[in-house]
Motif scaffolding. Structure first.
Motif, PDB file in Angstrom:
ATOM      1  N   GLY A  42       0.745  -1.302   0.050  1.00  0.00           N
ATOM      2  CA  GLY A  42       0.072   0.010   0.041  1.00  0.00           C
ATOM      3  C   GLY A  42       0.790   1.383  -0.064  1.00  0.00           C
ATOM      4  O   GLY A  42       0.266   2.444  -0.167  1.00  0.00           O
ATOM      5  N   SER A  43       2.054   1.270   0.207  1.00  0.00           N
ATOM      6  CA  SER A  43       3.007   2.307   0.408  1.00  0.00           C
ATOM      7  C   SER A  43       3.844   2.725  -0.907  1.00  0.00           C
ATOM      8  O   SER A  43       4.630   3.515  -1.020  1.00  0.00           O
ATOM      9  N   THR A  44       3.312   2.108  -2.015  1.00  0.00           N
ATOM     10  CA  THR A  44       3.877   2.241  -3.313  1.00  0.00           C
ATOM     11  C   THR A  44       2.928   3.284  -4.157  1.00  0.00           C
ATOM     12  O   THR A  44       1.991   3.750  -3.663  1.00  0.00           O
ATOM     13  N   ALA A  50      -6.021  -1.046  -7.439  1.00  0.00           N
ATOM     14  CA  ALA A  50      -5.344  -2.391  -8.110  1.00  0.00           C
ATOM     15  C   ALA A  50      -4.871  -3.276  -6.770  1.00  0.00           C
ATOM     16  O   ALA A  50      -4.856  -4.597  -6.658  1.00  0.00           O
ATOM     17  N   VAL A  51      -4.110  -2.354  -5.970  1.00  0.00           N
ATOM     18  CA  VAL A  51      -3.576  -3.018  -4.738  1.00  0.00           C
ATOM     19  C   VAL A  51      -4.599  -3.885  -3.827  1.00  0.00           C
ATOM     20  O   VAL A  51      -4.459  -4.988  -3.241  1.00  0.00           O
ATOM     21  N   LEU A  52      -5.830  -3.268  -3.657  1.00  0.00           N
ATOM     22  CA  LEU A  52      -6.777  -3.515  -2.997  1.00  0.00           C
ATOM     23  C   LEU A  52      -7.456  -5.104  -3.841  1.00  0.00           C
ATOM     24  O   LEU A  52      -7.729  -5.857  -3.119  1.00  0.00           O
ATOM     25  N   GLU A  53      -7.537  -4.924  -4.960  1.00  0.00           N
ATOM     26  CA  GLU A  53      -7.925  -5.979  -5.729  1.00  0.00           C
ATOM     27  C   GLU A  53      -6.783  -7.249  -5.534  1.00  0.00           C
ATOM     28  O   GLU A  53      -7.169  -8.396  -5.276  1.00  0.00           O
ATOM     29  N   ASN A  54      -5.307  -6.912  -5.671  1.00  0.00           N
ATOM     30  CA  ASN A  54      -4.535  -8.038  -5.558  1.00  0.00           C
ATOM     31  C   ASN A  54      -4.407  -8.571  -4.126  1.00  0.00           C
ATOM     32  O   ASN A  54      -4.400  -9.771  -3.756  1.00  0.00           O
ATOM     33  N   LYS A  55      -4.893  -7.644  -3.237  1.00  0.00           N
ATOM     34  CA  LYS A  55      -4.912  -8.262  -1.490  1.00  0.00           C
ATOM     35  C   LYS A  55      -6.142  -9.339  -1.805  1.00  0.00           C
ATOM     36  O   LYS A  55      -6.055 -10.345  -1.002  1.00  0.00           O
ATOM     37  N   SER A  72       2.080  -4.744  11.166  1.00  0.00           N
ATOM     38  CA  SER A  72       2.386  -3.586  11.550  1.00  0.00           C
ATOM     39  C   SER A  72       3.226  -2.942  10.482  1.00  0.00           C
ATOM     40  O   SER A  72       3.964  -3.375   9.570  1.00  0.00           O
ATOM     41  N   HIS A  73       3.054  -1.738  10.615  1.00  0.00           N
ATOM     42  CA  HIS A  73       4.063  -0.912   9.763  1.00  0.00           C
ATOM     43  C   HIS A  73       5.526  -1.177  10.230  1.00  0.00           C
ATOM     44  O   HIS A  73       5.830  -0.671  11.325  1.00  0.00           O
ATOM     45  N   GLU A 236      15.007  -3.239  -9.238  1.00  0.00           N
ATOM     46  CA  GLU A 236      14.167  -2.373  -9.960  1.00  0.00           C
ATOM     47  C   GLU A 236      14.331  -1.074  -9.381  1.00  0.00           C
ATOM     48  O   GLU A 236      13.590  -0.359  -9.550  1.00  0.00           O
ATOM     49  N   LYS A 237      15.237  -0.574  -8.670  1.00  0.00           N
ATOM     50  CA  LYS A 237      15.703   0.720  -8.169  1.00  0.00           C
ATOM     51  C   LYS A 237      14.455   1.428  -7.518  1.00  0.00           C
ATOM     52  O   LYS A 237      14.143   2.551  -7.695  1.00  0.00           O
ATOM     53  N   GLY A 238      14.041   0.491  -6.525  1.00  0.00           N
ATOM     54  CA  GLY A 238      12.578   1.312  -5.818  1.00  0.00           C
ATOM     55  C   GLY A 238      11.680   1.370  -6.488  1.00  0.00           C
ATOM     56  O   GLY A 238      10.398   1.378  -5.747  1.00  0.00           O
ATOM     57  N   ILE A 239      11.304   1.286  -7.724  1.00  0.00           N
ATOM     58  CA  ILE A 239      10.044   1.416  -8.241  1.00  0.00           C
ATOM     59  C   ILE A 239       9.604  -0.038  -8.755  1.00  0.00           C
ATOM     60  O   ILE A 239       9.713  -0.524  -9.851  1.00  0.00           O
ATOM     61  N   THR A 240       8.840  -0.551  -7.654  1.00  0.00           N
ATOM     62  CA  THR A 240       8.479  -1.728  -7.836  1.00  0.00           C
ATOM     63  C   THR A 240       7.348  -2.477  -6.780  1.00  0.00           C
ATOM     64  O   THR A 240       7.071  -1.317  -6.055  1.00  0.00           O
TER      65      THR A 240
END
Length: 250
Positions: A42-44, A50-55, A72-73, A236-240
């Motif tokens: 969720g922090s990307t 899309a993230v909700l559907e992936n979960k 936890s965070h 992926e240099k952080g973009i993943t």
């Protein structure tokens, strides 16, 4: 592993029919590149829908619901969340529960996930160990907490050191390597850099606690070398995307 499965189930846990234990892959979701496709983070900067559907897809594939998850965070520290109910906290890098139906979960993208099951007391733990958490002793602290809280004994434990960045890909400077014992790092003369083995460094406290070697398993996969199946923050240099590792009793 099936290269298109939504998750990988560690063989060490497959004998326990009461257990759900898995690490997600990057397959089977709806996210577009560069988060393709099962991004659970969720922090990307991915589309939140899309993230909700992936979960939903991931939890459904395991036969559980997100409402069962305790997490936890994470902050690359050594704080431990002990709970008997689902929910999300702040500032913990390990989750412990003995409650059936509650799933302990950590999020990863190169850091090491460690899952532990005490088959006698039926306590589970999910641990997130980046290099900072590794050298700070997050695994040993979690095992000690299980022992003090629930009476966990080493001979009853089964543990998995999960898919993360492998030694051949984890090139570091002295600012990182100085924190690791010699047996967990290798000097590369041509690169003038150290390479650190996070899997070995996190398996060691499991062994030191007294868990039999036959009850410890280390993932044969790498987030970098098997990037077609797993997300790698470094490659992926952080973009993943992000993956999760989850463990709990049905």
């Amino acid at each position: 592993m099936s290269t298109k499965s939504l998750f990988y189930i560690p063989p060490i846990f497959q004998a326990f029919s009461e257990l759900i234990a898995a690490q997600s892959t990057r397959h089977g979701g709806v996210s577009q590149s560069p988060y393709h496709s099962l991004n659970l983070g969720g922090s990307t900067q991915d589309d939140p829908e899309a993230v909700l559907e992936n979960k939903r897809l991931f939890y459904e594939s395991l036969g559980i619901k997100e409402s069962q998850v305790a997490s936890s965070h994470q902050v690359h520290g050594t704080e431990i969340f002990i709970t008997n109910q689902p929910g999300r906290e702040q500032g913990h890098d390990a989750v412990i529960t003995n409650q059936a139906g509650v799933m302990a979960l950590v999020t990863i993208a190169d850091c090491t996930p460690i899952l532990v099951y005490d088959a006698r007391t039926q306590v589970v733990a999910a641990i997130h160990a980046g290099w900072r958490g590794t050298v700070a002793g997050i695994v040993a602290k979690t095992l000690k907490t299980m022992q003090q809280t629930y009476g966990t004994q080493p001979e009853d434990c089964y543990a998995w050191v999960g898919t993360c960045i492998d030694e051949c890909s984890f090139e570091v400077g002295s600012d990182v390597s100085d924190h690791f014992a010699d047996r967990f790092k290798r000097w590369d003369e041509s690169r003038q850099k150290f390479f650190v083995d996070l899997k070995a460094a996190n398996a060691y406290p499991l062994q030191s606690f007294g868990i039999p070697d036959s009850q410890i398993e280390i993932s044969p996969y790498s987030t970098v070398l098997h990037n077609e199946d797993y997300f790698s923050h470094r490659l992926e240099k952080g973009i993943t995307g992000r993956m999760v590792a989850v463990i709990g009793r049905k």
